[in-house]
Design an enzyme around this catalytic site. Structure first.
Site, mmCIF file in Angstrom:
data_model
loop_
_atom_site.group_PDB
_atom_site.id
_atom_site.type_symbol
_atom_site.label_atom_id
_atom_site.label_comp_id
_atom_site.label_asym_id
_atom_site.label_seq_id
_atom_site.Cartn_x
_atom_site.Cartn_y
_atom_site.Cartn_z
ATOM 1 N N LYS A 126 -9.299 -0.273 -1.461
ATOM 2 C CA LYS A 126 -9.702 0.998 -2.074
ATOM 3 C C LYS A 126 -11.102 1.414 -1.621
ATOM 4 C CE LYS A 126 -6.328 1.593 -5.576
ATOM 5 N NZ LYS A 126 -5.913 2.009 -6.884
ATOM 6 N N LYS A 208 2.098 -0.507 1.489
ATOM 7 C CA LYS A 208 2.729 -0.331 0.164
ATOM 8 C C LYS A 208 2.908 1.165 -0.152
ATOM 9 C CE LYS A 208 0.218 -0.579 -3.734
ATOM 10 N NZ LYS A 208 0.158 -0.478 -5.196
ATOM 11 N N LYS A 211 1.175 5.973 -5.179
ATOM 12 C CA LYS A 211 1.222 7.334 -5.727
ATOM 13 C C LYS A 211 0.062 8.188 -5.249
ATOM 14 C CE LYS A 211 0.404 5.454 -10.190
ATOM 15 N NZ LYS A 211 -0.713 4.530 -10.001
HETATM 16 N N1 AQP Z 1 4.953 0.010 -3.885
HETATM 17 C C1 AQP Z 1 5.110 -0.707 -4.987
HETATM 18 N N2 AQP Z 1 6.104 -1.599 -5.078
HETATM 19 C C2 AQP Z 1 6.281 -2.326 -6.211
HETATM 20 N N3 AQP Z 1 5.491 -2.212 -7.292
HETATM 21 C C3 AQP Z 1 4.491 -1.335 -7.245
HETATM 22 N N4 AQP Z 1 3.540 -0.965 -8.122
HETATM 23 C C4 AQP Z 1 2.747 -0.010 -7.583
HETATM 24 N N5 AQP Z 1 3.169 0.276 -6.347
HETATM 25 C C5 AQP Z 1 4.234 -0.534 -6.098
HETATM 26 C C6 AQP Z 1 3.424 -1.520 -9.462
HETATM 27 O O1 AQP Z 1 3.280 -0.429 -10.354
HETATM 28 C C7 AQP Z 1 2.479 -0.845 -11.446
HETATM 29 C C8 AQP Z 1 1.431 0.182 -11.730
HETATM 30 O O2 AQP Z 1 0.535 0.264 -10.696
HETATM 31 P P1 AQP Z 1 -0.880 0.944 -10.953
HETATM 32 O O3 AQP Z 1 -0.715 2.363 -11.285
HETATM 33 O O4 AQP Z 1 -1.630 0.160 -11.949
HETATM 34 O O5 AQP Z 1 -1.651 0.776 -9.631
HETATM 35 P P2 AQP Z 1 -1.249 0.444 -8.185
HETATM 36 O O6 AQP Z 1 -0.616 -0.900 -8.088
HETATM 37 O O7 AQP Z 1 -2.486 0.645 -7.375
HETATM 38 O O8 AQP Z 1 -0.156 1.552 -7.901
HETATM 39 P P3 AQP Z 1 -0.211 2.712 -6.851
HETATM 40 O O9 AQP Z 1 1.040 3.497 -6.966
HETATM 41 O O10 AQP Z 1 -0.539 2.153 -5.502
HETATM 42 O O11 AQP Z 1 -1.399 3.592 -7.419
HETATM 43 P P4 AQP Z 1 -2.681 4.142 -6.695
HETATM 44 O O12 AQP Z 1 -2.187 4.909 -5.497
HETATM 45 O O13 AQP Z 1 -3.336 5.014 -7.717
HETATM 46 O O14 AQP Z 1 -3.517 2.967 -6.340
HETATM 47 C C9 AQP Z 1 1.902 -2.203 -11.098
HETATM 48 O O15 AQP Z 1 2.619 -3.184 -11.807
HETATM 49 C C10 AQP Z 1 2.152 -2.331 -9.632
HETATM 50 O O16 AQP Z 1 2.355 -3.669 -9.258
#
Ligand code: AQP
Length: 343
Positions: A126, A208, A211
């Protein structure tokens, strides 16, 4: 006999283990968030005491437009319910509504080493993506996550594999605190689903699915329309082959097979057999249609919920009250052990 305790029966609290998890309202939730986290939560709600949070305090580690953050907080809660989480069975709430998260985060920060936080791969990732805003919150994010989990004496944390490192740190912090004082925190375990543990980007399948990805074709949003979903899968990056077979170096097709398996409940070999002799094009179309169909009832339910802001406000308020009651007990235990004076 069971008695009512903040809407959760005492008998239930005694017998069942506790689960905590959350999603940041930092973008449009993707099928990665759904398959890696929310879908599994719905399966667990009968067996466990489940506490699911919209982690808005985590979201501000990356700059958010205030109106968007507010809207997405409602959207995320509505999606939890639309995905099948029953607000009567589970505690659903918004992190910033329970100040104990910030309080415990400060305390635990004093039991977390700079070196430990420096090793977190999400921080490195990040920081690269937000080079103009490498704030202290981004660095101490895992401490807040540890506070989220430990506050509720959580036994199990259902997360995607990307969060494993943070969960390991939460365990280390809990063990350290328990060893310095006396048993205070339950040491949590990760609950990582086999399929859906890491859904990859459709545009760059070695990355990965996220969002907050700025490339709209990289992720499939839970609220994307049927046409958008199908179009994104049609465009999904794959290798130059044509055989639908799971294998090394075939990140794009492997990802599509995984997604298909998650939505159909089929195994990889069943999927390979089903698409034997058919090309990538036909497979991509089938995955797109399957995902669109699989999300249609969720989208329909979401459509009703998001229009009823008063209902969502009620869920937020009662969830925060229930969560606060549990959190208060942990905070008072922690503060007594640390040596703070109570009045
Ligand atoms: N690509 C993924 N595959 C499986 N699990 C995923 N998670 C996120 N992306 C994937 C799971 O979703 C939950 C919530 O995630 P978060 O919002 O706390 O943050 P993150 O992991 O950083 O998710 P994003 O979508 O990648 O958000 P941004 O873009 O804002 O950083 C967690 O349980 C995560 O494991």
């Amino acid at each position: 006999m069971a008695t009512e305790l903040n809407g959760v029966s005492e008998q239930k609290t005694e017998k069942k283990k506790t689960i905590f998890s959350g999603v940041q309202p930092s973008g449009n939730l993707t099928i990665g968030n759904y398959l890696g986290a929310i879908k599994n939560w719905t399966v667990l709600q009968k067996e466990y005491n489940c506490i699911y949070c919209v982690v808005d305090m985590h979201a501000i580690t990356v700059r958010q437009v205030p109106a968007d953050l507010r809207r997405r907080t409602y959207e995320t809660l509505a999606l939890y319910i639309a995905a099948g989480l029953d607000p009567k069975e589970n505690i659903l709430f918004v992190q910033s509504h329970v100040p104990a998260h910030a309080v415990l985060s400060w305390d635990l920060g004093c039991f977390t080493m700079f070196g430990e936080l420096s090793r977190m791969t999400q921080f490195k990732d990040k920081s690269r993506k937000n080079a103009d805003n490498i704030n202290a919150g981004l660095f101490t994010y895992p401490v807040l996550m540890a506070a989220d989990i430990l506050l509720y004496q959580t036994d199990l944390v259902p997360v995607g594999i990307d969060q494993r490192q943070h969960l390991e740190l939460a365990r280390d912090i809990a063990i350290r605190f328990n060893n310095i004082y006396s048993p205070t925190f339950t040491v949590p375990e990760a609950y990582i689903p086999e399929t859906g543990m890491k859904i990859m980007s459709l545009a760059e399948p070695t990355k990965k699915m996220s969002k907050s990805d700025s490339n709209a074709n990289a992720s499939v949003g839970l609220l994307d329309s049927r046409d958008q979903i199908i179009a994104k899968f049609k465009r999904a990056v794959t290798d130059s082959g044509s055989e639908v077979r799971y294998g090394e170096g075939k990140d794009g097709i492997n990802n599509l097979i995984n997604i298909y398996c998650c939505f159909t409940g089929k195994t990889r070999s069943e999927t390979e057999r089903e698409f034997e002799g058919k090309g990538y094009g036909e497979f991509k179309m089938a995955v797109g249609e399957t995902v669109a169909d699989g999300l249609s009832s969720l989208r329909e339910e979401y459509g009703k919920l998001i229009c009823d802001k008063q209902y969502l406000d009620q869920i937020m308020a009662s969830g925060a009250e229930k969560a606060s009651a549990i959190a208060r007990k942990t905070i008072s235990k922690v503060h007594r052990k640390i040596g703070y004076v109570s009045v």
